[in-house]
Scaffold this motif. Structure first.
Motif, PDB file in Angstrom:
ATOM      1  N   ARG A  88       0.815  -1.218   0.000  1.00 45.75           N
ATOM      2  CA  ARG A  88       0.000   0.000   0.000  1.00 45.75           C
ATOM      3  C   ARG A  88       0.852   1.274   0.000  1.00 45.75           C
ATOM      4  O   ARG A  88       0.335   2.369  -0.193  1.00 45.75           O
ATOM      5  CB  ARG A  88      -0.939   0.006   1.214  1.00 45.75           C
ATOM      6  N   LYS A  89       2.166   1.102   0.244  1.00 42.75           N
ATOM      7  CA  LYS A  89       3.068   2.247   0.273  1.00 42.75           C
ATOM      8  C   LYS A  89       3.645   2.493  -1.125  1.00 42.75           C
ATOM      9  O   LYS A  89       3.602   1.633  -1.993  1.00 42.75           O
ATOM     10  CB  LYS A  89       4.202   2.006   1.267  1.00 42.75           C
ATOM     11  N   THR A  90       4.196   3.676  -1.332  1.00 42.38           N
ATOM     12  CA  THR A  90       4.815   3.976  -2.624  1.00 42.38           C
ATOM     13  C   THR A  90       6.285   3.578  -2.656  1.00 42.38           C
ATOM     14  O   THR A  90       6.842   3.317  -3.714  1.00 42.38           O
ATOM     15  CB  THR A  90       4.698   5.480  -2.937  1.00 42.38           C
ATOM     16  N   THR A  91       6.917   3.544  -1.487  1.00 34.56           N
ATOM     17  CA  THR A  91       8.318   3.129  -1.392  1.00 34.56           C
ATOM     18  C   THR A  91       8.496   2.263  -0.152  1.00 34.56           C
ATOM     19  O   THR A  91       7.604   2.181   0.696  1.00 34.56           O
ATOM     20  CB  THR A  91       9.268   4.343  -1.284  1.00 34.56           C
ATOM     21  N   ALA A  92       9.659   1.622  -0.064  1.00 34.84           N
ATOM     22  CA  ALA A  92       9.959   0.775   1.099  1.00 34.84           C
ATOM     23  C   ALA A  92      11.387   1.015   1.547  1.00 34.84           C
ATOM     24  O   ALA A  92      12.261   1.334   0.735  1.00 34.84           O
ATOM     25  CB  ALA A  92       9.745  -0.698   0.752  1.00 34.84           C
ATOM     26  N   THR A  93      11.630   0.846   2.837  1.00 38.54           N
ATOM     27  CA  THR A  93      12.984   0.980   3.366  1.00 38.54           C
ATOM     28  C   THR A  93      13.780  -0.288   3.076  1.00 38.54           C
ATOM     29  O   THR A  93      13.213  -1.335   2.730  1.00 38.54           O
ATOM     30  CB  THR A  93      12.956   1.211   4.887  1.00 38.54           C
ATOM     31  N   ASN A  94      15.091  -0.211   3.239  1.00 37.64           N
ATOM     32  CA  ASN A  94      15.941  -1.392   3.039  1.00 37.64           C
ATOM     33  C   ASN A  94      15.565  -2.501   4.020  1.00 37.64           C
ATOM     34  O   ASN A  94      15.605  -3.683   3.677  1.00 37.64           O
ATOM     35  CB  ASN A  94      17.409  -1.024   3.218  1.00 37.64           C
ATOM     36  N   GLU A  95      15.208  -2.111   5.253  1.00 37.60           N
ATOM     37  CA  GLU A  95      14.819  -3.117   6.255  1.00 37.60           C
ATOM     38  C   GLU A  95      13.525  -3.825   5.847  1.00 37.60           C
ATOM     39  O   GLU A  95      13.393  -5.038   6.009  1.00 37.60           O
ATOM     40  CB  GLU A  95      14.651  -2.450   7.625  1.00 37.60           C
ATOM     41  N   GLU A  96      12.577  -3.062   5.319  1.00 39.06           N
ATOM     42  CA  GLU A  96      11.311  -3.651   4.873  1.00 39.06           C
ATOM     43  C   GLU A  96      11.531  -4.591   3.697  1.00 39.06           C
ATOM     44  O   GLU A  96      10.961  -5.686   3.641  1.00 39.06           O
ATOM     45  CB  GLU A  96      10.323  -2.542   4.493  1.00 39.06           C
ATOM     46  N   LEU A  97      12.394  -4.187   2.763  1.00 38.67           N
ATOM     47  CA  LEU A  97      12.692  -5.039   1.612  1.00 38.67           C
ATOM     48  C   LEU A  97      13.442  -6.299   2.044  1.00 38.67           C
ATOM     49  O   LEU A  97      13.204  -7.387   1.516  1.00 38.67           O
ATOM     50  CB  LEU A  97      13.518  -4.259   0.582  1.00 38.67           C
ATOM     51  N   GLY A  98      14.341  -6.147   3.008  1.00 36.44           N
ATOM     52  CA  GLY A  98      15.051  -7.322   3.529  1.00 36.44           C
ATOM     53  C   GLY A  98      14.097  -8.317   4.149  1.00 36.44           C
ATOM     54  O   GLY A  98      14.254  -9.539   3.999  1.00 36.44           O
ATOM     55  N   PHE A  99      13.087  -7.812   4.861  1.00 37.76           N
ATOM     56  CA  PHE A  99      12.070  -8.677   5.450  1.00 37.76           C
ATOM     57  C   PHE A  99      11.318  -9.427   4.357  1.00 37.76           C
ATOM     58  O   PHE A  99      11.094 -10.647   4.448  1.00 37.76           O
ATOM     59  CB  PHE A  99      11.092  -7.847   6.283  1.00 37.76           C
ATOM     60  N   LEU A 100      10.895  -8.693   3.306  1.00 35.80           N
ATOM     61  CA  LEU A 100      10.150  -9.331   2.217  1.00 35.80           C
ATOM     62  C   LEU A 100      10.983 -10.388   1.506  1.00 35.80           C
ATOM     63  O   LEU A 100      10.452 -11.417   1.075  1.00 35.80           O
ATOM     64  CB  LEU A 100       9.682  -8.284   1.212  1.00 35.80           C
ATOM     65  N   GLU A 101      12.285 -10.154   1.396  1.00 34.31           N
ATOM     66  CA  GLU A 101      13.152 -11.154   0.757  1.00 34.31           C
ATOM     67  C   GLU A 101      13.178 -12.449   1.569  1.00 34.31           C
ATOM     68  O   GLU A 101      13.151 -13.552   1.013  1.00 34.31           O
ATOM     69  CB  GLU A 101      14.565 -10.605   0.599  1.00 34.31           C
ATOM     70  N   LYS A 102      13.239 -12.313   2.886  1.00 35.92           N
ATOM     71  CA  LYS A 102      13.210 -13.506   3.743  1.00 35.92           C
ATOM     72  C   LYS A 102      11.872 -14.228   3.600  1.00 35.92           C
ATOM     73  O   LYS A 102      11.820 -15.459   3.544  1.00 35.92           O
ATOM     74  CB  LYS A 102      13.446 -13.113   5.202  1.00 35.92           C
ATOM     75  N   PHE A 103      10.798 -13.462   3.550  1.00 33.89           N
ATOM     76  CA  PHE A 103       9.461 -14.045   3.374  1.00 33.89           C
ATOM     77  C   PHE A 103       9.386 -14.770   2.036  1.00 33.89           C
ATOM     78  O   PHE A 103       8.897 -15.902   1.951  1.00 33.89           O
ATOM     79  CB  PHE A 103       8.417 -12.929   3.454  1.00 33.89           C
TER      80      PHE A 103
END
Length: 294
Positions: free
Chosen positions: A96-111
């Motif tokens: 729902r966001k327009t951008t993501a932080t590196n920490e958020e992207l790192g979380f999604l990669e693990k998921f």
């Protein structure tokens, strides 16, 4: 609301503290009292062990309070593959966001490393491109398209974003897929992007020929070792038939794993093999030092 606050002050060690705090939270949400909500959310996060459902509730409230400026607190980004509800909630908030932080992207990669959902790959691809990481963006978008996800036509391609870089398809197409996946996996491993490395190694191993298998097993086992997943690491290492140039490093890893698992004699055996195989190498020296601890 005042009686609940008074209760919390009067009985600070009572076992109903968390329940009452959530009651106050519900009251604050009903009245739109963002100051109360923020204070109570912080109090709950800092003082109690919360269930997955409770974390989801707090997370959604924080998103509602902060709206477009919401950055997910690292408190929620401590990834646990068993928390599917929380993981999914985080994924949807980031979408729902327009951008993501590196920490958020790192979380999604693990998921993604656990679920390998093509829609999640598409989300990662688009967000990485928006963040300027074209290589990762194109990689995750390619994973999405391989599984039938149609990419957003408005998503900028590498050609649009970097017209100064010439396209040289002839060299790329001459590299076998198996070697490309192995090479990409090693690059990700060197960057300590372990989940990304596993994706490449897993793709490589499904299409491998017998003579490439040992090399892939070594690097995938090394990745598992560095992630602390010793059972999977030792499983890959034990399936290697020919060690070759990585023998000292492999024996070192096997020595460390056996030591951590309580197999002291085996640990010493592997560490001595590492040292004897190449005593002047980094791994031979590390094995000698490790043996002194045993």
């Amino acid at each position: 609301e005042k009686s609940a606050q008074l209760y919390l002050m009067a009985f600070p060690t009572n076992n109903k503290q968390k329940d009452v705090s959530f009651m106050v939270l519900d009251l604050g949400a009903g009245k739109g009292n963002n100051l109360l909500l923020n204070n109570k959310i912080k109090y709950l996060k800092e003082n109690f062990s919360l269930t997955e459902d409770e974390k989801v509730k707090l997370l959604l409230l924080e998103e509602k309070i902060n709206q477009n400026n919401f950055v997910i607190d690292n408190y929620y980004l401590n990834y646990n593959k068993n928390n599917l509800k929380l993981n999914t909630a985080i994924k949807r908030i980031i979408e729902r966001k327009t951008t993501a932080t590196n920490e958020e992207l790192g979380f999604l990669e693990k998921f993604y490393g656990d679920v390998e959902d093509p829609e999640l790959a598409s989300t990662l691809g688009n967000l990485y491109i928006k963040n300027g990481d074209i290589n990762k963006g194109n990689y995750y978008n390619s994973l999405a398209s391989e599984n039938g996800i149609t990419l957003n036509s408005n998503t900028p391609s590498q050609d649009v974003l970097d017209t100064s870089t010439p396209i040289v398809p002839t060299i790329e197409t001459t590299i076998p897929v198996i070697n490309k996946n192995l090479s990409n996996g090693r690059d990700a491993l060197n960057r300590k992007s372990y989940n990304e490395a596993l994706i490449f190694f897993n793709k490589a191993i499904t299409n491998t020929k017998e003579n490439d298998l040992d090399n892939i097993l070594f690097y995938r086992g090394k990745t598992y070792f560095l992630m602390g997943n010793y059972d999977k690491a030792i499983s890959d290492f034990n399936n290697i038939k020919s060690v070759n140039e990585n023998s000292s490093e492999l024996y070192y890893y096997l020595g460390v794993i056996n030591h951590k698992q309580g197999n002291i004699d085996k640990a010493k055996e592997y560490l001595r093999k590492s040292r004897e195989n190449n005593p002047s190498s980094t791994w031979g020296r590390k094995s000698s030092i490790y043996l002194l601890k045993l």
